[in-house]
Scaffold this active site. Structure first.
Site, mmCIF file in Angstrom:
data_model
loop_
_atom_site.group_PDB
_atom_site.id
_atom_site.type_symbol
_atom_site.label_atom_id
_atom_site.label_comp_id
_atom_site.label_asym_id
_atom_site.label_seq_id
_atom_site.Cartn_x
_atom_site.Cartn_y
_atom_site.Cartn_z
ATOM 1 N N GLU A 1 0.845 -1.209 0.000
ATOM 2 C CA GLU A 1 0.000 0.000 0.000
ATOM 3 C C GLU A 1 0.876 1.254 0.000
ATOM 4 O OE1 GLU A 1 -2.329 1.525 -1.314
ATOM 5 O OE2 GLU A 1 -3.984 0.537 -0.272
ATOM 6 N N ASP B 1 -7.216 -0.033 -3.408
ATOM 7 C CA ASP B 1 -8.250 0.993 -3.576
ATOM 8 C C ASP B 1 -8.946 0.854 -4.936
ATOM 9 O OD1 ASP B 1 -6.207 1.730 -5.248
ATOM 10 O OD2 ASP B 1 -5.852 3.694 -4.316
#
Ligand SMILES: *[C@@H]1O[C@H](CO)[C@@H](O)[C@H](O)[C@H]1NC(C)=O
Length: 497
Positions: free
Chosen positions: A221, A296
């Site tokens: 991430e 995401d």
């Protein structure tokens, strides 16, 4: 030749042949918490469904299972179910029994798809054919905009808990966009901060390593990591073999990148060491699973997935080396990307529509625009040339073809925003991919249907006289299901000029 093996050698050989990757992980005391494959069973005893497909003609679904316990997927069942129509992969079942199935990914913080609800696209069921020990099976061909996910898992690592992940990919299908991932992500479909993912990333984005990629890296991430710092890892090789085994594993305070050729040889370790600074130690894993997308739902990447699993605990190198031996023993190999009448490289062709309205019309271009024009022996030479194409080996994949204009130098049929255009080759990888098409048996039984290599849900289609790369039932007006099979079927003949 006669083999005389000692009983212990026989046992080793038999174990390697009959165990699946998840049997091997279990024997190593790091059992699979999720096991996904459209090509084969990952447990020797598994006889359940591998994946579900949905067809365009009537929306019906069916599940594809292995041919036998622990065996290769029944690709013939898919081919029969999808005959004369299109199919997409709707579900990739988890083989562990924990229910960690992958389905169409919902919209997320960074991206949505073109589905009416913003979900990502589904993969074409026939975009990634391969053979395993000579038997045909299909991988999951992820085009940009395509993704699968499970936000409500059981048993997947959270927090700083240890886990291992392996996958088999196609080393020739990738890009540098975010993010062709398989692994641990956020159940919120959003970026919740550094260390909230731990997934294999495959492509030529991120910090990278030696050569020009693609590389195996970790999407942790807000970073595609090749080592314990944000810098290129010179010990991380380009992995461009047709089949690539990729491994990421992590435990408190350290993680590793490993990999190898999915068709031969063993694994190497490309990074083993500490976590990056800035929120990655300890990790904050959240336990959702993504395939083909970022945490995401960043969904502009591409790649091909054949099989993969996630484990409880940090697998030993020895266990992973046995998994690699099992993958090699599965004998993944490339196979033909085409079907129907052969369209010969080097020939010059014209392509006639088969829809009743238009059976005297041929694919022709006026500048960049491609339309369906009436052409015959009395037509002008200019019109004949505009409807004539030289067949060349596919610019992005020599197993398919590209169509070179016979009146405009260095210009090819390519798709752009899913309209077909004649454009000059600009030398980019994207152009080559957009200009590569894999002929299939005509969907209406006549001639060929010309499937995009890079977006295999899309085919050459005429709609209101203009040519598109259309998907059956997709979001655009030119994707209409009405008359789809006729509109995507073309009779290929010698060129007018
Ligand atoms: C032949 O093609 C021309 C256009 O080039 C068209 O005007 C003519 O009607 C066509 N003839 C027949 C018999 O279809």
């Amino acid at each position: 030749m006669t083999f005389r093996l000692t009983s212990s050698l026989c046992l080793v050989a038999a174990t390697l042949v009959t165990a699946g990757p998840c049997d091997i992980y279990a024997a190593g005391e790091t059992p699979c918490a999720a096991a996904h494959s459209t090509t084969r069973a990952l447990f020797s005893a598994y006889t359940g469904s591998l994946y579900q497909i949905k067809r365009g003609s009537d929306g019906a679904t069916t599940n594809i299972a292995p041919l036998s316990a622990g065996g290769v997927a029944n690709a013939a069942a898919q081919d029969a179910f999808c005959a004369s129509t299109t199919c997409t992969i709707t579900t990739i079942f988890d083989q562990t029994g924990l229910g960690n199935h992958l389905t169409q990914a919902p919209p997320g913080g960074a991206g949505s798809g073109t589905d009416p609800n913003g979900f990502d696209n589904l993969a074409a069921a026939d975009g990634a054919p391969a053979t395993l020990n000579g038997q045909k099976a299909y991988g999951v061909f992820i085009s940009p905009g395509t993704g699968y996910r499970n936000d409500a898992t059981t048993g997947i690592a959270i927090g700083d808990t240890a886990e291992g992940i392996y996958a088999v990919f196609d080393g020739t299908h990738y890009n540098n966009r975010c993010c062709f991932d398989y692994g641990n992500a956020e159940p919120s479909n959003d970026d919740t901060g550094n260390g909230h993912m731990e997934a294999i990333y495959f492509g030529n984005g991120g910090d990278g390593g030696a050569g020009s990629g693609p590389w195996i890296q970790a999407d942790l991430e807000n970073g595609l990591f090749s080592r314990g710092t944000t810098a290129s890892n010179p010990g991380l090789p380009t992995m461009s073999s047709r089949f690539v085994t990729a491994i990421i594993k992590g435990q408190p305070g350290m993680w590793e990148i490993r990999g190898g050729d999915g068709a031969s040889g063993g694994l190497s370790t490309f990074y083993s060491g500490g976590r990056p600074g800035g929120g990655y130690n300890p990790m904050h894993k959240e336990g959702a699973i993504v395939l083909g997308i970022g945490g995401d739902n960043s969904n502009r990447a591409q790649g091909t997935f054949y099989e993969g699993a996630m484990t409880f605990g940090f697998p030993s190198d020895a266990t992973e080396n046995l998994v690699q031996a099992n993958i090699v023993a599965a004998r993944y190999a490339a196979t033909s990307l085409t079907s129907g009448p052969a369209i010969i490289v080097g020939s010059a062709v014209s392509l006639r529509a088969t829809t009743a309205c238009c059976a005297n019309r041929f694919i022709s271009h006026q500048g960049a625009t491609i339309s369906n024009q009436i052409v015959n022996t009395t037509s002008t030479t200019a019109l004949k040339l505009s409807a004539s194409w030289t067949v060349v080996a596919g610019l992005a994949n020599s197993g398919c073809i590209s169509f070179l204009s016979r009146d405009t130098a260095k210009s090819y049929i390519r798709h752009f925003n899913f309209q077909l255009l004649v454009n000059a080759d600009d030398g980019t990888q994207l152009f080559k991919e957009d200009a590569t098409f894999c002929p299939q048996a005509g969907k209406n039984g006549q001639g060929n249907s010309l499937r995009s290599w890079s977006y295999p849900t899309h085919y050459f289609r005429h709609f209101n006289g203009i040519l598109y790369a259309a998907s059956n039932g997709g979001p655009q007006d030119f994707d209409a299901t009405f008359s789809f099979n006729d509109d995507v079927s073309w009779v290929v003949s010698a060129a007018f000029a």
